[in-house]
Scaffold this motif. Structure first.
Motif, PDB file in Angstrom:
ATOM      1  N   THR A  56       0.932  -1.291   0.108  1.00  0.00           N
ATOM      2  CA  THR A  56      -0.023   0.049  -0.053  1.00  0.00           C
ATOM      3  C   THR A  56       0.825   1.228  -0.029  1.00  0.00           C
ATOM      4  O   THR A  56       1.722   1.313   0.753  1.00  0.00           O
ATOM      5  CB  THR A  56      -1.067  -0.021   1.210  1.00  0.00           C
ATOM      6  N   ASN A  58       1.397   5.683  -0.291  1.00  0.00           N
ATOM      7  CA  ASN A  58       0.877   6.831   0.081  1.00  0.00           C
ATOM      8  C   ASN A  58       1.904   7.962  -0.497  1.00  0.00           C
ATOM      9  O   ASN A  58       3.223   7.688  -0.391  1.00  0.00           O
ATOM     10  CB  ASN A  58       0.768   7.183   1.349  1.00  0.00           C
ATOM     11  N   TYR A  59       1.482   9.172  -0.838  1.00  0.00           N
ATOM     12  CA  TYR A  59       2.419  10.063  -1.643  1.00  0.00           C
ATOM     13  C   TYR A  59       2.033  11.488  -0.945  1.00  0.00           C
ATOM     14  O   TYR A  59       0.726  11.728  -0.809  1.00  0.00           O
ATOM     15  CB  TYR A  59       2.116   9.977  -2.907  1.00  0.00           C
ATOM     16  N   LYS A  64       2.572  13.670  -6.184  1.00  0.00           N
ATOM     17  CA  LYS A  64       1.746  12.565  -6.921  1.00  0.00           C
ATOM     18  C   LYS A  64       1.938  12.913  -8.167  1.00  0.00           C
ATOM     19  O   LYS A  64       1.583  13.884  -8.897  1.00  0.00           O
ATOM     20  CB  LYS A  64       0.388  12.861  -5.920  1.00  0.00           C
TER      21      LYS A  64
END
Length: 121
Positions: A56, A58-59, A64
């Protein structure tokens, strides 16, 4: 003892790409979330991207669509592919990993020494 060693930093022109790598070595039982942070001169360290052991991701909003984090669990390695770089991305990039070294030890965060990324003409 656990060590995180980053590589892949350097100088690149705006619009260019770089790929950072970070290898965790030493007495390791489990590696949980791995992450990249960066710190620009005069600024606080900020989270760039993280990835769990299950994949998983996240940024940060600022990266992004331009950065991609990935990992090789078998090699305790995390990567950061950085595309469309701009001068605002200039910073020291640090690898971070939450690692458990033994069954009887709680997992804790470890940090690399940092690698410089400079985006300039």
């Amino acid at each position: 003892q656990v060590q995180l060693v980053e590589s892949g930093g350097g100088v690149v022109q705006p619009g260019g790409s770089l790929r950072l790598s970070c290898v965790a070595s030493g007495t390791i039982r489990s590696v949980y979330t791995m992450a990249w942070y960066r710190q620009a001169p005069g600024q606080q360290r900020e989270s760039v991207a993280d990835i769990t052991s299950g994949g998983t991701r996240n940024y940060a909003d600022s990266v992004k669509g331009r950065y991609t984090i990935s990992r090789d669990n078998a090699k305790n390695t995390v990567f950061l592919q950085m595309n469309s770089l701009n001068p605002e991305d200039t910073a020291v990039y640090y690898c971070n990993a939450r690692i458990q070294t033994s069954w009887t030890t709680a997992a804790r965060d470890y940090w690399g020494q940092g690698t410089q990324v400079t985006v300039s003409l």
